[in-house]
Design an enzyme around this catalytic site. Structure first.
Site, PDB file in Angstrom:
ATOM      1  N   CYS A 267       0.841  -1.140   0.095  1.00 57.12           N
ATOM      2  CA  CYS A 267       0.055   0.034   0.055  1.00 57.12           C
ATOM      3  C   CYS A 267       0.946   1.204  -0.007  1.00 57.12           C
ATOM      4  O   CYS A 267       0.932   2.173   0.741  1.00 57.12           O
ATOM      5  CB  CYS A 267      -0.955   0.096   1.143  1.00 57.12           C
ATOM      6  SG  CYS A 267      -2.144  -1.589   1.396  1.00 57.12           S
ATOM      7  N   ALA A 268       1.693   1.225  -0.979  1.00 55.90           N
ATOM      8  CA  ALA A 268       2.977   2.344  -0.932  1.00 55.90           C
ATOM      9  C   ALA A 268       2.561   3.606  -1.303  1.00 55.90           C
ATOM     10  O   ALA A 268       3.270   4.501  -1.027  1.00 55.90           O
ATOM     11  CB  ALA A 268       3.989   1.810  -2.087  1.00 55.90           C
ATOM     12  N   PRO A 270       1.109   7.361  -1.564  1.00 62.87           N
ATOM     13  CA  PRO A 270       1.647   8.147  -2.604  1.00 62.87           C
ATOM     14  C   PRO A 270       3.250   8.076  -2.820  1.00 62.87           C
ATOM     15  O   PRO A 270       3.683   8.735  -3.580  1.00 62.87           O
ATOM     16  CB  PRO A 270       1.168   9.534  -2.411  1.00 62.87           C
ATOM     17  CG  PRO A 270       1.110   9.863  -0.827  1.00 62.87           C
ATOM     18  CD  PRO A 270       0.623   8.219  -0.478  1.00 62.87           C
ATOM     19  N   LYS A 273       6.717   7.400   2.417  1.00 60.94           N
ATOM     20  CA  LYS A 273       7.509   6.385   3.038  1.00 60.94           C
ATOM     21  C   LYS A 273       8.566   5.365   2.343  1.00 60.94           C
ATOM     22  O   LYS A 273       9.402   5.226   2.710  1.00 60.94           O
ATOM     23  CB  LYS A 273       6.579   5.554   4.168  1.00 60.94           C
ATOM     24  CG  LYS A 273       5.781   6.253   5.002  1.00 60.94           C
ATOM     25  CD  LYS A 273       4.794   5.248   5.637  1.00 60.94           C
ATOM     26  CE  LYS A 273       3.594   6.044   6.686  1.00 60.94           C
ATOM     27  NZ  LYS A 273       2.701   6.386   5.570  1.00 60.94           N
ATOM     28  N   CYS A 388      -2.406   5.670  10.347  1.00 57.34           N
ATOM     29  CA  CYS A 388      -2.492   6.888  10.977  1.00 57.34           C
ATOM     30  C   CYS A 388      -3.762   7.016  11.477  1.00 57.34           C
ATOM     31  O   CYS A 388      -4.595   8.185  11.170  1.00 57.34           O
ATOM     32  CB  CYS A 388      -2.362   7.937   9.701  1.00 57.34           C
ATOM     33  SG  CYS A 388      -3.409   7.631   8.346  1.00 57.34           S
TER      34      CYS A 388
END
Length: 459
Positions: A267-268, A270, A273, A388
């Site tokens: 789930c990289a 935008p 990270k 988050c």
């Protein structure tokens, strides 16, 4: 279409108020996201008006529950019975009268009345009467009586859904729950991560035209102390930095990849990270960045290219179903979709969209993605799970359930490494053994976004 609606002949409405009014109507009448609506409506505004429009629109959306309480008291009828354009004008005018207090009352009231008139319906007389009374009585009389002694009262005073107030009351304790809800209604930090593949924080600070401050725990972080057009900057275009909260920077630091390793990032998009991992690896090794949405995957690839993260490979795939090549990765980052209750400062309408039922569904997806990440990790490998949000169902309870069913994994003690960010530093709640070893950043305590971070090792 509401956007660009002209003022009545001979009437000049302040551009920032006109813009904020359209944002409110798009959010509450069309279901638009506040940030996207604001971006669409502010294209023609100068920077000063754009900043004011954002403060007005975001503030009125955030404070909706409190504003509606005052509206019902002054109008003598439930807000839900008012026409939507009239209600938008009331919310906008009341927010500025009660919370900003920068402009003359007559200007705020007058513009709100004219904005209500642009909708072409009756009701502007009610706007005029309610706002004049609010200006006459003042913020202290209208808001000073509001208590936050119970979750239900705090939900009105600090403008959150009651279920969120009750959740945080149980999870964090009354004192921290109140402080967190109050912080959610204030502007959040604007932080930059210096791209260590191109520069460092000290050099970037000298090149920026605004004042900044460093974070002693994050050498790549700069917190802006003045407004700054981030995406209009040549430094952004050149890949010198990325806008990223300090809480989000902690995630890559917790995974701590080494140059030359193989890393999986699920789930990289935008890509904040992902590119941070690349910088920590000094561009050596390989990062497989998995993203299901093709458009977001394209954004991720462009971000990696702009930042010079050449060791990033973008795969378009469903992270919950990903089984990339078996257990061959040294480190895995699982950063799944979540309810976002830690970023309510930046996403003002999210508190009104989230539901307890949605959190339960989200936890099921998160568990499947975590299982996929675990299956890709080789023995002695490290996995970091982050969200988050501030929600035990998506955080410590999910990790505890994972450990029960994956006996070859153990939970490392991140809280011992960063005790100031541990849940044990909170004032009241009983901390579970799982939560006690994880990190939870909180906007009111840490002045950054709310993130949960757990680190696991496969034995």
């Amino acid at each position: 279409m509401m956007a660009g609606m002209p003022s009545p002949p001979g009437v000049s409405i302040a551009p920032a108020r006109a813009c904020a009014y359209e944002v409110l109507r798009r959010v509450y009448e069309q279901g638009a996201y506040a940030d996207e609506a604001l971006q669409a409506e502010t294209r023609e505004l100068d920077p000063r008006d754009r900043a004011l429009a954002m403060r007005l629109a975001y503030g009125a959306v955030q404070r909706t529950a409190t504003l509606d309480y005052v509206i019902e008291r002054l109008a003598g009828r439930p807000p839900q019975r008012l026409d939507a354009p009239v209600l938008a004008a009331l919310r906008l005018g009341l927010y500025e009268l009660l919370y900003l207090r920068g402009a003359p009352d007559y200007a705020v009231v007058g513009d709100a009345v004219e904005l209500a008139k642009t909708a072409g319906r009756a009701g502007h007389g009610l706007v005029n009467a309610v706002l004049r009374r609010a200006a006459r009585e003042g913020a202290q009389a209208l808001l000073g009586e509001l208590s936050d002694a119970t979750p239900e009262q705090a939900a009105i005073r600090h403008s959150h859904p009651q279920w969120i107030a009750r959740l945080w009351w149980r999870t964090l304790g009354a004192e921290d729950a109140r402080a967190l809800m109050a912080a959610d209604n204030e502007p959040g930090e604007v932080a930059l991560r210096a791209n260590m593949l191109r520069t460092d924080a000290a050099t970037l600070a000298r090149e920026l035209p605004v004042s900044t401050r460093f974070d002693p725990e994050l050498p790549e972080a700069l917190v802006l102390e003045e407004p700054y057009d981030i995406h209009g900057s040549s430094l952004w275009t050149e890949g010198a930095f990325v806008a990223q909260s300090r809480a989000a920077m902690l995630v890559a630091r917790a995974l701590a990849p080494e140059p030359g390793e193989r890393v999986l990032d699920l789930c990289a998009a935008p890509g904040g990270k992902t590119t941070h991992l690349a910088a920590l690896m000094q561009g050596e090794g390989e990062i497989v960045a998995v993203e299901r949405n093709r458009r977001r995957a394209g954004t991720l690839a462009r971000t990696a290219e702009r930042l010079g993260a050449r060791n990033v490979r973008v795969d378009i795939a469903d992270a919950a179903l990903a089984r990339p090549e078996g257990p061959v990765f040294d480190r895995v980052l699982v950063d799944p979709p979540c309810s976002g209750l830690g970023v309510l400062q930046a996403r003002p309408d999210l508190r009104w969209r989230a539901t307890p039922e949605g959190i339960a569904e989200m936890a099921g997806l998160q568990s499947r993605i975590l299982d996929a990440g675990a299956g890709a990790l080789h023995p002695e490998g490290v996995l970091v799970y982050s969200t988050c949000t501030i929600s035990p169902t998506e955080n410590e309870r999910l990790i505890a359930a994972f450990l029960d069913s994956h006996t070859d994994f153990s939970l490392e003690d991140l809280a011992a490494e960063r005790p100031a960010l541990a849940m044990s530093s909170l004032s009241e709640p009983e901390i579970s053994p799982t939560a006690a070893r994880c990190l939870l950043t909180l906007p009111h305590r840490d002045r950054t976004a709310g993130f949960f971070i757990a680190r696991l090792r496969r034995s």
